[in-house]
Design a protein around this motif. Structure first.
Motif, PDB file in Angstrom:
ATOM      1  N   MET A 142      53.989  37.740   1.056  1.00 43.18           N
ATOM      2  CA  MET A 142      53.121  38.921   1.054  1.00 43.18           C
ATOM      3  C   MET A 142      53.826  40.066   0.339  1.00 43.18           C
ATOM      4  O   MET A 142      54.929  40.430   0.687  1.00 43.18           O
ATOM      5  N   PRO A 143      53.227  40.639  -0.683  1.00 39.94           N
ATOM      6  CA  PRO A 143      53.862  41.755  -1.388  1.00 39.94           C
ATOM      7  C   PRO A 143      54.124  42.894  -0.430  1.00 39.94           C
ATOM      8  O   PRO A 143      53.347  43.176   0.466  1.00 39.94           O
ATOM      9  N   ALA A 144      55.263  43.588  -0.676  1.00 39.93           N
ATOM     10  CA  ALA A 144      55.670  44.651   0.243  1.00 39.93           C
ATOM     11  C   ALA A 144      54.632  45.752   0.336  1.00 39.93           C
ATOM     12  O   ALA A 144      54.382  46.302   1.400  1.00 39.93           O
ATOM     13  N   GLN A 145      53.981  46.076  -0.810  1.00 36.47           N
ATOM     14  CA  GLN A 145      53.056  47.195  -0.793  1.00 36.47           C
ATOM     15  C   GLN A 145      51.777  46.889  -0.012  1.00 36.47           C
ATOM     16  O   GLN A 145      51.026  47.789   0.336  1.00 36.47           O
TER      17      GLN A 145
ATOM     18  N   LYS B   2      51.719  45.347   3.002  1.00 39.67           N
ATOM     19  CA  LYS B   2      51.970  45.278   4.437  1.00 39.67           C
ATOM     20  C   LYS B   2      51.325  46.427   5.215  1.00 39.67           C
ATOM     21  O   LYS B   2      50.706  46.190   6.254  1.00 39.67           O
ATOM     22  N   PRO B   3      51.451  47.698   4.782  1.00 34.32           N
ATOM     23  CA  PRO B   3      50.792  48.779   5.535  1.00 34.32           C
ATOM     24  C   PRO B   3      49.282  48.596   5.632  1.00 34.32           C
ATOM     25  O   PRO B   3      48.688  48.841   6.688  1.00 34.32           O
ATOM     26  N   LYS B   4      48.636  48.175   4.550  1.00 33.30           N
ATOM     27  CA  LYS B   4      47.193  47.980   4.572  1.00 33.30           C
ATOM     28  C   LYS B   4      46.817  46.836   5.494  1.00 33.30           C
ATOM     29  O   LYS B   4      45.815  46.908   6.233  1.00 33.30           O
ATOM     30  N   THR B   5      47.613  45.761   5.466  1.00 28.80           N
ATOM     31  CA  THR B   5      47.336  44.632   6.341  1.00 28.80           C
ATOM     32  C   THR B   5      47.491  45.027   7.802  1.00 28.80           C
ATOM     33  O   THR B   5      46.663  44.671   8.653  1.00 28.80           O
ATOM     34  N   LEU B   6      48.544  45.781   8.128  1.00 28.54           N
ATOM     35  CA  LEU B   6      48.753  46.232   9.493  1.00 28.54           C
ATOM     36  C   LEU B   6      47.609  47.125   9.956  1.00 28.54           C
ATOM     37  O   LEU B   6      47.109  46.979  11.083  1.00 28.54           O
ATOM     38  N   ALA B   7      47.173  48.046   9.092  1.00 23.87           N
ATOM     39  CA  ALA B   7      46.057  48.929   9.451  1.00 23.87           C
ATOM     40  C   ALA B   7      44.792  48.123   9.707  1.00 23.87           C
ATOM     41  O   ALA B   7      44.033  48.406  10.641  1.00 23.87           O
ATOM     42  N   ARG B   8      44.560  47.091   8.881  1.00 20.59           N
ATOM     43  CA  ARG B   8      43.364  46.264   9.052  1.00 20.59           C
ATOM     44  C   ARG B   8      43.411  45.490  10.374  1.00 20.59           C
ATOM     45  O   ARG B   8      42.422  45.410  11.101  1.00 20.59           O
TER      46      ARG B   8
END
Length: 375
Positions: A1-4, A6-12
């Protein structure tokens, strides 16, 4: 998973957990729509995969016998992510009491479990904790005569709120009030409109749709409880150029009876000392000014919207407030008071009516009229 990512995935994933109800169940398709409402463009397959992954770490239940499968929080999720803090429960309780009518209709069912959860959370704390008792100490009271709020058809509310969110037109059958002489007879006539929904306004217990009838047409009020039928159409709304609900309301349009494009009037009043003090505490206008008069009253001048509601306010306070200007408004209020006096001086017309002596009321009206000196 690209580092950038991760925040969007966590928020989702966090939004997905919050979208799963506690008492009822929802399908993955419904959860996909809820995620879209929260700004997450995600495929159904991704939602299904996320749910299976989250099930390994959180107390989620899936009904595999239903088609499609449905999801909910398990009973052991009263604490943790599935629960809520005491301040959150208090806020949700106050929202339910005072702002529930302002929520989009399609969210009400989803919020029912949240409301229940908040109530249970506060109830478990008992009376020995101070904060939950705050909900019993705060109420919103509508000024004026208390009236029961009119009933709005849930299906109508759903159509209107969805049209507002999607910014599309609606076709409605609307019951307009008529001037029937018989108060017990049907006092409305039904008309059909194509409306461009622009906003909702809550006035006391009544909800109004703000809508126009087309491009550059002035917006107007439509009482939600008078909408008898409604359906969305695929055409997008055409709001007035530069439309803003806040600007429209701040211009005085939230007061009934203001003609489109009309300008404020310079209202000059002679007020009792009590009313003058009240208007100093709560001015009619930012630039309002006042001065003492030789007869002990207070002269108040303010720029106000020329509306029906202004007239209702003036007539309702006519014992404390005299209109000095503009002359046309003064004459109008005088005429209204004379009509009221004529009604009180006449004998009650209904058979079996109470024959209580109303002369004190008539005398007071007569005294008020006698004090209306020309200026």
């Amino acid at each position: 998973m690209p580092a950038q990512s991760k925040p969007k995935t966590l928020a989702r994933l966090l939004d997905l957990l919050q979208a799963i109800p506690r008492r009822s169940s929802v399908s993955a398709t419904e959860l996909q729509e809820r995620l879209r409402e929260r700004g997450h463009g995600v495929t159904l397959r991704s939602v299904q995969r996320d749910l299976q992954m989250l099930r390994d770490h959180f107390p989620l239940e899936v009904n595999e016998s239903s088609k499609p499968h449905s999801w909910r929080w398990g009973v052991e999720a009263d604490q943790g992510i599935g629960g809520m803090s005491v301040p959150e429960a208090l806020m949700v309780t106050l929202v339910k009491q005072h702002l529930q009518a302002a929520l989009p209709a399609h969210m009400i069912d989803g919020f029912a479990t949240v409301f229940e959860q908040a109530g249970n959370r506060l109830q478990k704390l008992g009376d020995h904790v101070e904060m939950p008792r705050w909900a019993d100490k705060v109420r919103v009271v509508t000024p004026g005569l208390l009236q029961m709020p009119p009933v709005v058809n849930p299906g109508i509310r759903s159509v209107v709120s969805n049209a507002l969110l999607k910014e599309v037109q609606i076709e409605v059958s609307y019951a307009r009030a008529s001037q029937s002489q018989d108060a017990t007879a049907t006092r409305s006539r039904t008309e059909r409109y194509t409306l461009h929904p622009l906003g909702l306004v809550l006035r006391g217990g009544t909800t109004y749709l703000i809508a126009s009838k087309g491009f550059e047409a002035p917006p107007g009020f439509y009482a939600m409880h008078r909408i008898l039928r409604a359906r969305m159409v695929s055409h997008p709304i055409m709001p007035p150029r530069g439309w803003s609900l806040d600007q429209w309301l701040s211009s005085g349009q939230a007061q009934f009876g203001m003609k489109p494009g009309s300008q404020p009037i310079e209202l000059v009043l002679a007020c009792s000392s009590l009313m003058g003090g009240m208007l100093q505490e709560s001015p009619l206008d930012e630039d309002q000014w006042s001065e003492s008069m030789s007869d002990g009253r207070v002269r108040v001048q303010a720029s106000v919207a020329d509306t029906w509601e202004l007239r209702w306010w003036l007539v309702g306070r006519s014992a404390e407030v005299e209109v000095l200007a503009p002359q046309a408004l003064r004459d109008e209020i005088r005429h209204t008071l004379r009509q009221a006096l004529a009604g009180y001086e006449a004998a009650p017309a209904a058979s079996g009516a109470d024959t209580t002596d109303f002369s004190p009321t008539s005398d007071r009206l007569r005294h008020m009229l006698s004090q209306r000196r020309p200026h």
